[in-house]
Motif scaffolding. Structure first.
Motif, mmCIF file in Angstrom:
data_model
loop_
_atom_site.group_PDB
_atom_site.id
_atom_site.type_symbol
_atom_site.label_atom_id
_atom_site.label_comp_id
_atom_site.label_asym_id
_atom_site.label_seq_id
_atom_site.Cartn_x
_atom_site.Cartn_y
_atom_site.Cartn_z
ATOM 1 N N VAL A 95 1.053 -1.104 -0.059
ATOM 2 C CA VAL A 95 -0.136 -0.134 -0.106
ATOM 3 C C VAL A 95 1.138 1.324 -0.250
ATOM 4 O O VAL A 95 0.705 2.119 -0.784
ATOM 5 N N TRP A 134 -7.652 -5.719 -1.383
ATOM 6 C CA TRP A 134 -8.046 -5.389 0.020
ATOM 7 C C TRP A 134 -8.213 -6.984 0.736
ATOM 8 O O TRP A 134 -6.637 -7.307 1.014
ATOM 9 N N THR A 137 -4.343 -8.102 0.034
ATOM 10 C CA THR A 137 -3.144 -8.055 1.562
ATOM 11 C C THR A 137 -4.074 -8.684 2.968
ATOM 12 O O THR A 137 -2.756 -9.200 3.780
ATOM 13 N N LEU A 141 -2.128 -10.608 5.494
ATOM 14 C CA LEU A 141 -2.261 -10.487 6.971
ATOM 15 C C LEU A 141 -1.896 -12.568 7.575
ATOM 16 O O LEU A 141 -2.094 -12.786 8.856
ATOM 17 N N VAL A 144 0.568 -14.300 7.692
ATOM 18 C CA VAL A 144 1.985 -13.725 8.509
ATOM 19 C C VAL A 144 1.237 -13.753 9.710
ATOM 20 O O VAL A 144 2.086 -14.422 10.889
ATOM 21 N N LEU B 93 -11.265 -5.415 12.778
ATOM 22 C CA LEU B 93 -11.395 -5.193 10.468
ATOM 23 C C LEU B 93 -10.940 -6.575 10.415
ATOM 24 O O LEU B 93 -9.669 -6.633 10.474
ATOM 25 N N ARG B 131 -10.521 2.847 -0.133
ATOM 26 C CA ARG B 131 -8.731 2.815 0.436
ATOM 27 C C ARG B 131 -8.184 2.856 2.058
ATOM 28 O O ARG B 131 -7.736 2.515 2.721
ATOM 29 N N LEU B 133 -10.039 0.975 4.313
ATOM 30 C CA LEU B 133 -10.182 -0.380 4.567
ATOM 31 C C LEU B 133 -8.659 -0.945 4.443
ATOM 32 O O LEU B 133 -8.378 -1.212 5.026
ATOM 33 N N TRP B 134 -8.852 -0.359 2.832
ATOM 34 C CA TRP B 134 -7.231 -1.563 2.318
ATOM 35 C C TRP B 134 -6.100 -0.662 3.602
ATOM 36 O O TRP B 134 -4.370 -1.456 4.136
ATOM 37 N N THR B 135 -5.444 0.280 3.778
ATOM 38 C CA THR B 135 -4.852 0.826 4.155
ATOM 39 C C THR B 135 -4.607 0.144 5.873
ATOM 40 O O THR B 135 -3.516 -0.019 6.362
ATOM 41 N N THR B 137 -6.218 -2.540 6.866
ATOM 42 C CA THR B 137 -6.000 -4.039 6.555
ATOM 43 C C THR B 137 -3.779 -4.084 6.660
ATOM 44 O O THR B 137 -3.055 -4.592 7.478
ATOM 45 N N ALA B 138 -3.472 -3.046 5.819
ATOM 46 C CA ALA B 138 -2.008 -3.172 5.010
ATOM 47 C C ALA B 138 -1.581 -2.773 6.360
ATOM 48 O O ALA B 138 -0.371 -3.515 6.819
ATOM 49 N N GLU B 140 -1.879 -3.068 9.646
ATOM 50 C CA GLU B 140 -2.073 -4.374 10.419
ATOM 51 C C GLU B 140 -0.711 -5.658 9.570
ATOM 52 O O GLU B 140 -0.374 -6.258 10.367
ATOM 53 N N LEU B 141 -1.019 -5.620 8.723
ATOM 54 C CA LEU B 141 0.081 -6.409 8.372
ATOM 55 C C LEU B 141 1.867 -5.828 8.224
ATOM 56 O O LEU B 141 2.396 -6.773 8.771
ATOM 57 N N GLN B 142 1.898 -4.929 8.084
ATOM 58 C CA GLN B 142 3.754 -4.354 8.568
ATOM 59 C C GLN B 142 3.571 -4.619 10.453
ATOM 60 O O GLN B 142 4.764 -5.086 10.252
ATOM 61 N N VAL B 144 2.209 -6.995 12.261
ATOM 62 C CA VAL B 144 2.426 -8.476 12.642
ATOM 63 C C VAL B 144 4.197 -9.002 11.562
ATOM 64 O O VAL B 144 4.090 -9.205 12.057
ATOM 65 N N GLN B 145 4.085 -8.259 10.599
ATOM 66 C CA GLN B 145 5.795 -8.087 10.155
ATOM 67 C C GLN B 145 6.758 -7.771 10.817
ATOM 68 O O GLN B 145 7.387 -8.861 11.294
#
Lengths: 230, 230
Positions: A95, A134, A137, A141, A144, B93, B131, B133-135, B137-138, B140-142, B144-145
Motif C-alpha cells: 500500500v 484489499w 492484502t 495478513l 503472516v 477489522l 482505500r 479499509l485497505w490501508t 489492513t495493510a 496491520e500487516l506491517q 505483524v511483520q
DNA sequence: CGACCATTTGATATGGATCAAGCGATGTGG
DNA sequence: CCACATCGCTTGATCCATATCAAATGGTCG
C-alpha cells in the motif's frame, strides 16, 4: 545469537534488465477474475533478486512457474524469510510506496509483472478491483499471523506445520517437492539447518514422513503431523 | 514445551450486553478523516471479552480509552498475543466473516463499535472509504511483520524492541506506563514471565532503563536499546 | 492485619545453537 | 569417463539461553 543465515547477498540484480521494464502491452491471464493489466511473464534466474527492501514498489508480481522467497536481513546478518510464493501466488503488493521485504527467485522462475499504479488507478474507479486489492492484502495478513503462531512452537511443531502448509499449497496428495534449501526452511522457521535436518530425520524415524531424496518429502502420517501442529 | 500462559479463560462475556448492540444512532468522531458510522463508546471491564475467535465479525472497534489485547490459544493452552491496541487504534477489522483472534480489554476500557456491513457497503460506493479499509489492513500487516522479526531475536532484543515499540506509540517521551501484565508481555514476545522479568532487571542493571514501579518503565538510554533492537 | 495476586529472584534442566566432521550428489577439468 | 572439487545435507559432541520448578517479596484490597 545469530541463528540464521549470515547475509549471502545475491549477486545478479535485475538479471533480465528488470527495472527498465519494457512492459509489453496488455495481455490477459485472468488475475483473479477481473484484473488484467499485466506484462509478459518475465524470467528470473535461480537466486536472482526481483526487488530489494526499501525499493519503490512500482510493480507487483504473480508467480507463473518456479518459486519465490521474500526476506529481510537484520543488521547483524540474520535472515528471516517472510514467505514462499508458488505458482498462482501474488507477491510484492504494497500500500505504501516501498517494498518492505526483498524478493528472490528460489529456482529459475517466470513471473508476471503488473504495474501497481495502473491497478491502484483502476481501483479508484472500479470497486471490484479495490476489493480485490484489499482481499489480497488481508490474505497476506492471515498468512503472516499463521507464521507467528509457528514461530512460538517447538522445532518439531514448526517443521510439521511447515510441511502441512506446503502440502496444502501444492495440489499433489502426500508427496511434496520442495523448491527451497534447508537453509531457506531454517530461515523461514527461525531454526538452524542442523535442527531442521535433525527434525526431519526424527519425523522419518517415527514414520510420520519419508524423505526419499532431500528435496522430496512424503507425508506418511498426516494424523501425527496434525497432532504436532497443535 | 508450554512456554506461554496456560489458558485462563476470561470469565465475563459481553459484560455490557455486547452482542445485543443497541448501537445508538450515528454520531461523529472522525474515524480517520472520512468515516463516521459509529455507535457510542461502549465500556468493557478489565479482562472482559470483546469478541472471540471464530465469532462472526459483525463489528470493528476503535479504542477510545484503556487498552485491548488480541490473542489466540493453541490446543495445549499456550496463548499468543497478536497485538496490543491503545487509544486511537482500530482493531477487529476482517475481510472474511469471522474474527481470527479473540479480543479482551486489558484494563477497563471504552471502545467505539462500528458496524462492519455499513462500512463495507459504503466502501462499495465511496473509494475513499475503500482505500481506508485497505490501508488499515495493510497497517496491520506491517505490524505483524515487525512482530515476526521480534520473535526470532534474543530475549534482550525482544524486550528492548517491545519497549521501543510501546514508547513510540504513546506520546510521552521516555516514560511508559504499561497497561499490561508481565504475562501479557511474555505471551506477546514468546517468552516466559520469568525471562521478561529477569531481562528487565538486566536492562535496569546496565542503566538502559529504570523500573520505578513494575508497570512504569523509564527509557534511560535509547541508544543502547536501539542497538539491541538490531 | 491477612489473603491474594503479580512480580522478582534463585536453582536446575533442556531444547536447540554452535562447532566440527563426514557423506552423498552434482558438476568440471583433465 | 574418471578424479576431484564443491555444495547441500546429515550426524555427532558440546554449550548455552531460556524454560521450568520453587520460593521469597511486594503491592492491593477487603
Amino acid at each position: 545469537m545469530l541463528t540464521q543465515t549470515m547475509i549471502h547477498r545475491s549477486s545478479s540484480r535485475h538479471p533480465a534488465g528488470h527495472h527498465a521494464h519494457p512492459v509489453p502491452a496488455v495481455n490477459s491471464h485472468s488475475f483473479g477474475t477481473s484484473i488484467e493489466l499485466m506484462g509478459a511473464p518475465m524470467p528470473f534466474a535461480r537466486n536472482a533478486e526481483i526487488y530489494g527492501e526499501n525499493e519503490p514498489a512500482e510493480y507487483l508480481y504473480k508467480v507463473v512457474s518456479g518459486s519465490i522467497r521474500t526476506y529481510k536481513v537484520l543488521n547483524d546478518g540474520r535472515r528471516q524469510i517472510g514467505a514462499f510464493y508458488l505458482p498462482g501466488d501474488v507477491f510484492g503488493l504494497e500500500v505504501g510506496d516501498e517494498h518492505t521485504f526483498s524478493a528472490e527467485a528460489i529456482v529459475n522462475s517466470k513471473v508476471l509483472v503488473i504495474k501497481r499504479s495502473a491497478l491502484v488507478n483502476l481501483a479508484a474507479r472500479d470497486n471490484e478491483t479495490a476489493r480485490k486489492l484489499w482481499t489480497m492484502t488481508a490474505g497476506e495478513l492471515q498468512r503472516v499471523q499463521a507464521h507467528i503462531l509457528l514461530l512460538i512452537k517447538t522445532a518439531q511443531e514448526r517443521v510439521a506445520g511447515f510441511l502441512l502448509e506446503m502440502s496444502a499449497r501444492v495440489p499433489m496428495g502426500n508427496e511434496i517437492d520442495l523448491p527451497m534449501s534447508r537453509q531457506d526452511i531454517a530461515d523461514y522457521l527461525g531454526l538452524t539447518i542442523e535442527t531442521v535436518s535433525r527434525t526431519l530425520t526424527q519425523l522419518e524415524n517415527t514414520a510420520a514422513i519419508a524423505v526419499p531424496s532431500s528435496r522430496r518429502i512424503v507425508l506418511r502420517n498426516r494424523a501425527a503431523l496434525n497432532r504436532l501442529n497443535a
